[in-house]
Design an enzyme around this catalytic site. Structure first.
Site, PDB file in Angstrom:
ATOM      1  N   ASP A  26       0.774  -1.104   0.081  1.00 15.19           N
ATOM      2  CA  ASP A  26      -0.100   0.153   0.088  1.00 15.19           C
ATOM      3  C   ASP A  26       0.831   1.395   0.107  1.00 15.19           C
ATOM      4  OD1 ASP A  26      -2.445   1.489  -0.090  1.00 15.19           O
ATOM      5  OD2 ASP A  26      -2.546   1.392   2.014  1.00 15.19           O
ATOM      6  N   ASN A  74     -10.384  -3.464  -6.504  1.00 16.82           N
ATOM      7  CA  ASN A  74      -9.651  -2.592  -7.332  1.00 16.82           C
ATOM      8  C   ASN A  74     -10.227  -2.292  -8.605  1.00 16.82           C
ATOM      9  OD1 ASN A  74      -6.363  -3.659  -5.764  1.00 16.82           O
ATOM     10  ND2 ASN A  74      -7.880  -2.144  -5.026  1.00 16.82           N
TER      11      ASN A  74
END
Ligand code: FPP
Length: 246
Positions: A26, A74
């Site tokens: 991330d 996503n």
């Protein structure tokens, strides 16, 4: 745990190395934003970091590295960003195939690859096949992966086996259920690392992380280097794992 005495000169391999490391890669977007770059530049830097970290894990003797490359959620990102991530994966897999003889890392995918572009899917399948003989380091790339989705698929497959008379509901145990997951046959992660400053699991390895040790870092993924990985392993070495015992 720190290295002592003469060993430090010989090698920088940490004394305690988790068998299975899982990483939520991330902070790529924020890394790019801070530099005034497009988010896709952050993913490109993140893909490089992934390659370096996989190589260090192999060198240090980690047996399994599982990374979250693209989640079932996503797809909600802008189309341009989604295709940039897919392109990076394609590039990585092409390079991985070329470098396989050197790195000898086995590559496996967790997730439903069917909605991926056909070329990428074929490349992924070829990489899995060609790397199957390698080891002892295995990299699991989670692609179109979601923890809840994985659990639903497993439940559905088990129910289908029951309906087909291959299984009975009474047979269902943690071990049997585990074998319906993408991670069938792979030990659970010992250490789950999340760089990028957020402290949540984000639908990653929900079943498998039941007893994982968590390590959070404010460093954005593209800046996560050898030293950061060493810090994570050092923190892990100090944890006392009790698995519900005392
Ligand atoms: C999270 O950062 C990262 C992703 C959703 C994509 C990860 C993909 C790669 C590292 C590249 C391809 C992977 C491989 C295995 C070659 P974010 O975009 O959520 O960052 P932010 O929270 O700062 O916006």
């Amino acid at each position: 745990m720190a290295l002592f005495g003469k060993d430090k000169k010989k090698s920088d391999i940490p004394q305690i190395v988790p068998r299975h490391v899982a990483i939520i890669m991330d902070g790529n977007g924020r890394w790019a934003k801070r530099r005034g770059l497009p988010r896709t530049a952050g993913h490109a830097a993140g893909a490089e970091t992934f390659r370096r970290v996989a190589s260090i894990c192999r060198e240090w003797g980690v047996e399994y590295l599982t990374v979250y490359a693209f989640s079932t959620e996503n797809w909600k990102r802008p189309a341009e960003e989604v295709s940039a991530i897919m392109e990076l994966l394609r590039k990585y897999l092409l390079e991985a195939i070329a470098e396989m003889e050197k790195e000898k890392i086995r590559i496996v995918f967790f997730g439903d690859l069917s909605p991926l572009p056909a070329e990428l899917r074929q490349l992924a399948e070829e990489t899995v096949e060609r790397s199957a003989k390698y080891g002892p380091c295995q990299v699991n790339i989670c692609l179109n992966y979601g923890g809840r989705d994985e659990l639903l698929r497993a439940a559905r497959a088990f129910a289908a086996d029951c309906a087909a008379g291959k299984r009975t509901p009474e047979e269902l145990s943690e071990t049997v259920f585990s074998n319906y997951l993408f991670s069938a046959g792979i030990p659970d992660p010992d250490l789950l690392i999340r760089p990028g400053g957020e402290e949540r699991i984000s639908n990653f390895l929900l079943w498998q992380a039941a007893y994982a040790e968590f390590y959070f870092s404010d460093v954005n993924w593209p800046d996560f280097d050898r030293e950061e990985l060493r810090k994570a392993f050092a923190a892990y070495a100090l944890r006392q794992r009790r698995y519900g015992g005392v």
